[in-house]
Design an enzyme around this catalytic site. Structure first.
Site, PDB file in Angstrom:
ATOM      1  N   GLU A  21      54.994  25.492  55.927  1.00 47.41           N
ATOM      2  CA  GLU A  21      56.344  25.974  55.672  1.00 47.41           C
ATOM      3  C   GLU A  21      57.105  25.027  54.752  1.00 47.41           C
ATOM      4  O   GLU A  21      56.865  23.818  54.742  1.00 47.41           O
ATOM      5  CB  GLU A  21      57.097  26.127  57.003  1.00 47.41           C
ATOM      6  N   CYS A  52      62.797  21.260  51.054  1.00 44.70           N
ATOM      7  CA  CYS A  52      62.124  20.392  52.007  1.00 44.70           C
ATOM      8  C   CYS A  52      60.663  20.827  52.041  1.00 44.70           C
ATOM      9  O   CYS A  52      60.367  21.965  52.407  1.00 44.70           O
ATOM     10  CB  CYS A  52      62.799  20.578  53.369  1.00 44.70           C
ATOM     11  N   CYS A  74      50.348  17.534  62.025  1.00 43.56           N
ATOM     12  CA  CYS A  74      50.607  16.102  61.868  1.00 43.56           C
ATOM     13  C   CYS A  74      49.882  15.360  62.979  1.00 43.56           C
ATOM     14  O   CYS A  74      49.830  15.832  64.119  1.00 43.56           O
ATOM     15  CB  CYS A  74      52.109  15.828  61.952  1.00 43.56           C
ATOM     16  N   CYS A  87      54.687  12.601  67.576  1.00 41.66           N
ATOM     17  CA  CYS A  87      56.015  12.245  68.098  1.00 41.66           C
ATOM     18  C   CYS A  87      56.408  13.260  69.179  1.00 41.66           C
ATOM     19  O   CYS A  87      56.227  14.469  68.999  1.00 41.66           O
ATOM     20  CB  CYS A  87      57.043  12.226  66.974  1.00 41.66           C
ATOM     21  N   CYS A 103      58.835  16.392  68.409  1.00 46.26           N
ATOM     22  CA  CYS A 103      58.665  17.170  67.171  1.00 46.26           C
ATOM     23  C   CYS A 103      57.643  18.291  67.351  1.00 46.26           C
ATOM     24  O   CYS A 103      56.526  18.049  67.809  1.00 46.26           O
ATOM     25  CB  CYS A 103      58.224  16.220  66.064  1.00 46.26           C
ATOM     26  N   GLY A 130      54.196  17.326  58.518  1.00 47.16           N
ATOM     27  CA  GLY A 130      53.256  16.267  58.161  1.00 47.16           C
ATOM     28  C   GLY A 130      53.890  14.930  57.849  1.00 47.16           C
ATOM     29  O   GLY A 130      55.097  14.810  57.690  1.00 47.16           O
ATOM     30  N   GLU A 131      53.029  13.923  57.779  1.00 48.08           N
ATOM     31  CA  GLU A 131      53.462  12.562  57.469  1.00 48.08           C
ATOM     32  C   GLU A 131      52.981  12.246  56.044  1.00 48.08           C
ATOM     33  O   GLU A 131      51.784  12.014  55.823  1.00 48.08           O
ATOM     34  CB  GLU A 131      52.855  11.599  58.508  1.00 48.08           C
ATOM     35  N   SER A 181      59.957  10.796  53.340  1.00 48.98           N
ATOM     36  CA  SER A 181      60.312  10.357  54.688  1.00 48.98           C
ATOM     37  C   SER A 181      59.056   9.964  55.464  1.00 48.98           C
ATOM     38  O   SER A 181      58.054  10.679  55.445  1.00 48.98           O
ATOM     39  CB  SER A 181      61.026  11.504  55.417  1.00 48.98           C
ATOM     40  N   SER A 228      62.173   7.407  59.547  1.00 49.25           N
ATOM     41  CA  SER A 228      62.563   8.017  60.829  1.00 49.25           C
ATOM     42  C   SER A 228      62.529   6.923  61.877  1.00 49.25           C
ATOM     43  O   SER A 228      61.461   6.520  62.323  1.00 49.25           O
ATOM     44  CB  SER A 228      61.589   9.139  61.186  1.00 49.25           C
ATOM     45  N   LEU A 229      63.704   6.452  62.253  1.00 51.05           N
ATOM     46  CA  LEU A 229      63.767   5.266  63.111  1.00 51.05           C
ATOM     47  C   LEU A 229      63.919   5.657  64.587  1.00 51.05           C
ATOM     48  O   LEU A 229      63.107   5.311  65.422  1.00 51.05           O
ATOM     49  CB  LEU A 229      64.937   4.392  62.633  1.00 51.05           C
ATOM     50  N   ASN A 232      67.466  18.917  67.651  1.00 46.07           N
ATOM     51  CA  ASN A 232      67.367  20.381  67.633  1.00 46.07           C
ATOM     52  C   ASN A 232      66.537  20.831  68.821  1.00 46.07           C
ATOM     53  O   ASN A 232      65.348  20.543  68.889  1.00 46.07           O
ATOM     54  CB  ASN A 232      66.701  20.861  66.339  1.00 46.07           C
ATOM     55  N   CYS A 253      65.242  20.583  61.130  1.00 43.04           N
ATOM     56  CA  CYS A 253      64.343  19.432  61.258  1.00 43.04           C
ATOM     57  C   CYS A 253      63.545  19.520  62.545  1.00 43.04           C
ATOM     58  O   CYS A 253      64.104  19.747  63.617  1.00 43.04           O
ATOM     59  CB  CYS A 253      65.124  18.128  61.324  1.00 43.04           C
TER      60      CYS A 253
END
Ligand code: SAH
Ligand code: SF4
Length: 347
Positions: free
Chosen positions: A92, A105, A112, A116, A119, A165-166, A197, A219-220, A295, A338
């Site tokens: 997407e 985006c 991924c 996390c 996510c 994805g990363e 990111s 992304s902290l 979200n 997100c």
């Protein structure tokens, strides 16, 4: 057999390929430029190439973009595109139109591997890396889609690698894609308008800064190792101190800043003490902070903090002198916000 797909080639790589097929260099530049013009889908459209050459090319190479399989529009103007890849997998991309510009985006992987906790993409697991052509193709196809629309949507001039994805885990393909996106005879994006990111792949952060001039987003989500390791398994390999050390070393011209993303999750990382510790740890790093209220989705147990708590968190950082924005997530009604991208087959 036509297996060489030249959507995966940067201009230097395409030049090398075509020279090896006996063509002069200028033909590579000409063909490359054609690939990135709007609505080009076959060599027969490249009208200033001799017909015989067009036929020869079609025998030797192909160019195939991923196809837009579905589009969903949000009430707020956001559009989510489902792309079908050659192996029938789905990814997407999300278009966020603003008054004078639009941001796309884009995804960098199918699924991924980073896992996390908060996510949805992470919960899919890792399927495969996207090729350079599949990354760039999202931009090409959405640009064409915008041109086809009757309504006036501002053209794309911002790209963020914040989809599925990363990106730094698909580093080599990312670099080729960035090369094509920023090549003047390709899509001609300014590096200043591209943001990559990462969840914190420390060993690749500096390399990204050395090899490109794109913006870095990190992304902290917490500066407390125990909390961050719970939320993001990558923190067990690269803890906060190592991550922030890489950020301090990230080569940056004056006035450029790292963007720290911080998903605010109720009772997990949203206290005033968390904000104070964040302010302390980021001292001296030229940065801005984006707060992303979590979200919610039925698949994930976490909740979003109250508006008062979000405001308090923001104020604490403000008072410490930081630039801090609460990023209202757009497109939530179509699961385009997100962390909601899951590449479902039926959008
Ligand atoms: N893998 C990269 C790029 C994806 S960016 C990265 O993690 O940085 C997607 C952003 O959305 C990340 O900052 C991620 O932490 C955030 N995100 C993920 N799930 C979310 C959720 N449910 N609500 C808000 N933000 C979320
Ligand atoms: Fe992967 Fe980023 Fe989601 Fe983490 S937040 S699982 S790194 S896409």
């Amino acid at each position: 057999m036509n297996t060489l797909d030249i959507t995966n080639f940067s201009l230097p790589q395409l030049t090398e390929l075509l020279v090896s097929l006996g063509l002069p260099k200028y033909r590579a530049i000409q063909i490359f430029a054609w690939l990135y013009r709007p609505h080009i889908s076959s060599f027969s459209q490249m009208t200033d190439l001799p017909k015989e050459l067009r036929n020869t090319l079609a025998d030797e190479i192909v160019f195939e973009w991923p196809q837009i399989a579905a589009v969903e529009r949000s009430k707020d103007g956001t559009a989510k595109y489902g792309f079908k890849l050659k192996d029938d997998r789905f990814i997407e991309a999300v278009l966020i139109p603003e008054e004078t510009r639009s941001t796309l985006c884009v995804s960098s992987q199918v699924g991924c591997a980073m896992g996390c906790e908060f996510c949805l993409t992470g919960s899919l697991g890792f399927k495969r890396n996207l090729t350079p052509g599949e990354i760039v193709g999202q931009v090409v196809k959405v640009r064409d889609w915008i041109l086809d629309m009757d309504e006036s949507i501002p053209g794309l001039n911002n790209l963020v690698f914040m989809g599925m994805g990363e990106p730094l885990a698909n580093f080599d393909n990312l670099l080729v894609a960035l090369d094509i996106l920023t090549e003047q005879r390709g899509l001609d994006f300014s590096e200043r308008r591209i943001t990559v990111s990462t969840c914190g792949l420390v060993h690749k952060i500096i390399e990204l800064g050395e090899k490109t001039k794109v913006n870095l987003a990190v992304s902290l989500h917490s500066v407390n190792d125990a909390v961050r390791s719970q939320l993001m398994p990558i923190n067990r390999t690269y803890p906060v101190a190592k991550l922030l050390e890489a950020c301090r070393k990230f080569p940056m011209p004056k006035r450029k800043r790292i963007m720290f993303e911080y998903v605010l999750i109720k009772d997990i990382n949203d206290s005033v003490a968390d904000a104070e510790m964040l302010a302390e740890k980021l001292k001296g790093i030229p940065c801005k902070i984006n707060l992303l209220p979590f979200n919610e989705s039925k698949e994930v147990v976490f909740r979003k903090p109250s508006d008062e708590q979000i405001e308090l968190f923001q104020k604490t950082l403000w008072n410490a002198g930081y630039t801090v924005l609460v990023r209202s997530s757009r497109g939530a009604d179509i699961s385009a916000a997100c962390g909601q991208l899951a590449g479902k087959k039926s959008l």
